[in-house]
Design an enzyme around this catalytic site. Structure first.
Site, PDB file in Angstrom:
ATOM      1  N   ASP A 145       7.190  -0.827   0.352  1.00 44.67           N
ATOM      2  CA  ASP A 145       7.768   0.441   0.829  1.00 44.67           C
ATOM      3  C   ASP A 145       7.875   1.163  -0.484  1.00 44.67           C
ATOM      4  O   ASP A 145       7.354   2.618  -0.441  1.00 44.67           O
ATOM      5  CB  ASP A 145       9.060   0.293   1.257  1.00 44.67           C
ATOM      6  CG  ASP A 145       9.215  -0.508   2.703  1.00 44.67           C
ATOM      7  OD1 ASP A 145       8.360  -0.407   3.344  1.00 44.67           O
ATOM      8  OD2 ASP A 145      10.296  -1.250   2.692  1.00 44.67           O
TER       9      ASP A 145
ATOM     10  N   HIS B 277      14.026  -2.793   5.629  1.00 42.13           N
ATOM     11  CA  HIS B 277      12.543  -2.990   5.579  1.00 42.13           C
ATOM     12  C   HIS B 277      11.835  -2.931   6.971  1.00 42.13           C
ATOM     13  O   HIS B 277      10.930  -3.685   7.237  1.00 42.13           O
ATOM     14  CB  HIS B 277      11.970  -4.157   4.914  1.00 42.13           C
ATOM     15  CG  HIS B 277      10.687  -4.190   4.469  1.00 42.13           C
ATOM     16  ND1 HIS B 277       9.952  -3.391   4.196  1.00 42.13           N
ATOM     17  CD2 HIS B 277       9.641  -5.481   5.024  1.00 42.13           C
ATOM     18  CE1 HIS B 277       8.628  -3.943   4.077  1.00 42.13           C
ATOM     19  NE2 HIS B 277       8.651  -5.251   4.643  1.00 42.13           N
TER      20      HIS B 277
ATOM     21  N   MET C  60       0.444  -5.839   1.052  1.00 43.16           N
ATOM     22  CA  MET C  60       1.721  -6.703   0.665  1.00 43.16           C
ATOM     23  C   MET C  60       1.671  -7.673  -0.308  1.00 43.16           C
ATOM     24  O   MET C  60       2.469  -8.128  -1.024  1.00 43.16           O
ATOM     25  CB  MET C  60       1.957  -7.327   2.078  1.00 43.16           C
ATOM     26  CG  MET C  60       3.153  -8.240   2.078  1.00 43.16           C
ATOM     27  SD  MET C  60       4.691  -7.116   2.102  1.00 43.16           S
ATOM     28  CE  MET C  60       5.393  -7.684   0.319  1.00 43.16           C
TER      29      MET C  60
ATOM     30  N   ASN D 230      -2.174 -20.111   2.426  1.00 43.84           N
ATOM     31  CA  ASN D 230      -3.474 -20.239   2.966  1.00 43.84           C
ATOM     32  C   ASN D 230      -3.370 -18.867   3.957  1.00 43.84           C
ATOM     33  O   ASN D 230      -4.438 -18.697   4.638  1.00 43.84           O
ATOM     34  CB  ASN D 230      -3.724 -21.368   3.795  1.00 43.84           C
ATOM     35  CG  ASN D 230      -5.001 -21.504   4.143  1.00 43.84           C
ATOM     36  OD1 ASN D 230      -5.901 -21.039   3.405  1.00 43.84           O
ATOM     37  ND2 ASN D 230      -5.295 -22.003   5.577  1.00 43.84           N
TER      38      ASN D 230
END
Length: 340
Positions: free
Chosen positions: A177, A204, A255, A37
Site C-alpha cells: 500500500d 490491508h 507484492m 515456489n
C-alpha cells in the site's frame, strides 16, 4: 503456490515437532520464505538472495522448491540457499530462522475480495504459525497471506496458545500500500519517486487502507477531489491488478518487491540499524482496535516504537472512523477461527 492446510496440519503431528534452540542473531541472519515456489515467492526469493545482509535463505513450499533453489543458488551473492519441500521438511526450513516471511496461500481472482480467501488461507497461516511458534518462537514473523487483517490475529492467537506470543515480533505486511501510494503520488504531482514518502495506516483491504496524503514527504498539497480520487485508487489498486490479469492472478511482482523491502527492513533492525516502516501490528494507536497499521520504528526487538497516526486532517479522521468497524469485524473473525 498454495500450501494445503490439511497436509501441513497432518505433518505437524506426524513429525513430532520439538522446540528448537531459539536464535535471533544479527551476525548471520537466516530468512525462511514459506511459499517460495509461488507467484510472489519466486520473485521475492530473487530479491532476498540479492541482499548482502542475509546469510541464509531457506525456501519452503509443497512442490518445486529444489528448482527455485538451484536457480537462485547460481547468483553471485553471499546468501546460502537451501530447499525444503513438503511438510516433513518444514522443521529444517524454520530451524534457526530470524525472520519468517509467509506469502503462501491462494491468490485473488476477478470478483473475489481478500476476505473471500479467508477459509483456505487462514488455515495455511494457522499451521505455519503453529510450526514457527514451536521451532523459532523468537523469529520475526512477516505475514503477506491475505486477508492480512484476519491472518495476523490468527497467528497471534496461535503464538498465545503456545505461550510464546510477543506482539513486537508479528507483522502484517502492508508495504505494498505504501509502495503504490508513493508511485501514484509521485506520478500525479511530478515528484521524484525515490524521495517520495507516503505513510499508510489502518489495515490491508478496501476502506481500511488509509493513505495519509496530508503527511506526504516532500510536503505536497492536494485538492479535495484529488485526495478522494487518489485514496480510492490506492484502496482499489489490488483489484485493478486482478482485473488487468483477467483471471491469471493478482499482484505478485509489486507484492514481491514490497515484501522483500519489508523483510530487508526487519533484517536491518535486527542488525541494530533502526528504521521506520508501516506495518499492521498489535497496537493501541486507535482505541478499541487491537491491530492497526501505523509507522513503526523497527529495531533488534522488532517493534521498538509505535509512532502513531500523526496529525490527521478532517478527511483522514473520517477514513479512520470508517475503517474501525471493518477492522473489528476482520480481527474478530480471525480470533474466532482459532478459538472455535
Amino acid at each position: 503456490m498454495a500450501l494445503s492446510s490439511k497436509t501441513v496440519g497432518k505433518s505437524l503431528v506426524a513429525s513430532g515437532l520439538r522446540v528448537a534452540s531459539t536464535r535471533n542473531t544479527s551476525s548471520a541472519p537466516k530468512v525462511a520464505l514459506l511459499g517460495a515456489n509461488g507467484g510472489i515467492g519466486q520473485p521475492m526469493g530473487l530479491l532476498l538472495k540479492h541482499d548482502p545482509k542475509i546469510a541464509n535463505l531457506a525456501l519452503y513450499d509443497i512442490v518445486g522448491t529444489p528448482g527455485v533453489a538451484a536457480d537462485l543458488s547460481h547468483i553471485d551473492s553471499p546468501a546460502k540457499v537451501t530447499a525444503h519441500t513438503g511438510p516433513n521438511e518444514l522443521h529444517a526450513a524454520l530451524e534457526g530462522a530470524d525472520v519468517v516471511v509467509i506469502p503462501a496461500g491462494v491468490p485473488r481472482k476477478p470478483g473475489m475480495t481478500r476476505d473471500d480467501l479467508f477459509n483456505t488461507n487462514v488455515g495455511i497461516v494457522r499451521d505455519l504459525a503453529e510450526a514457527a511458534s514451536k521451532i523459532c518462537p523468537k523469529a520475526f514473523i512477516a505475514i503477506i497471506t491475505n486477508p492480512v487483517n484476519s491472518t495476523v490475529p490468527v497467528a497471534a492467537e496461535v503464538f498465545k496458545k503456545n505461550g510464546v506470543y510477543d506482539p513486537k515480533r508479528i507483522f502484517g505486511v502492508t508495504t505494498l500500500d505504501v509502495v503504490r501510494s508513493q508511485a501514484f503520488v509521485a506520478e500525479l504531482k511530478g515528484l521524484d519517486v525515490a524521495k517520495t514518502v507516503v505513510p499508510v495506516i489502518g489495515g490491508h483491504s478496501g476502506v481500511t487502507i488509509i493513505p495519509l496524503l496530508s503527511q506526504v514527504t516532500p510536503k505536497t498539497t492536494f485538492t479535495e477531489d484529488e485526495a478522494k480520487k487518489l485514496t480510492i485508487r490506492i484502496q482499489d489498486a489490488g483489484t485493478e491488478v486482478v482485473k488487468a490479469k483477467a483471471g491469471a492472478g493478482s499482484a505478485t511482482l509489486s507484492m514481491a518487491l514490497a515484501g522483500a523491502r519489508f523483510v530487508q527492513a526487519l533484517v536491518k533492525g535486527l542488525k541494530g540499524e533502526k528504521n521506520v516502516q508501516c506495518a499492521y501490528v498489535a497496537s493501541n494507536a486507535v482505541p478499541g482496535v487491537e491491530f492497526f497499521s501505523t509507522p513503526l520504528e523497527l529495531g533488534p526487538n522488532g517493534v521498538e516504537k509505535v509512532l502513531g497516526l500523526g496529525n490527521l486532517n478532517a478527511y483522514e479522521k473520517d477514513l479512520v472512523e470508517q475503517a474501525v468497524p471493518e477492522l473489528k469485524k476482520n480481527i474478530s473473525k480471525g480470533v474466532a477461527f482459532i478459538k472455535a
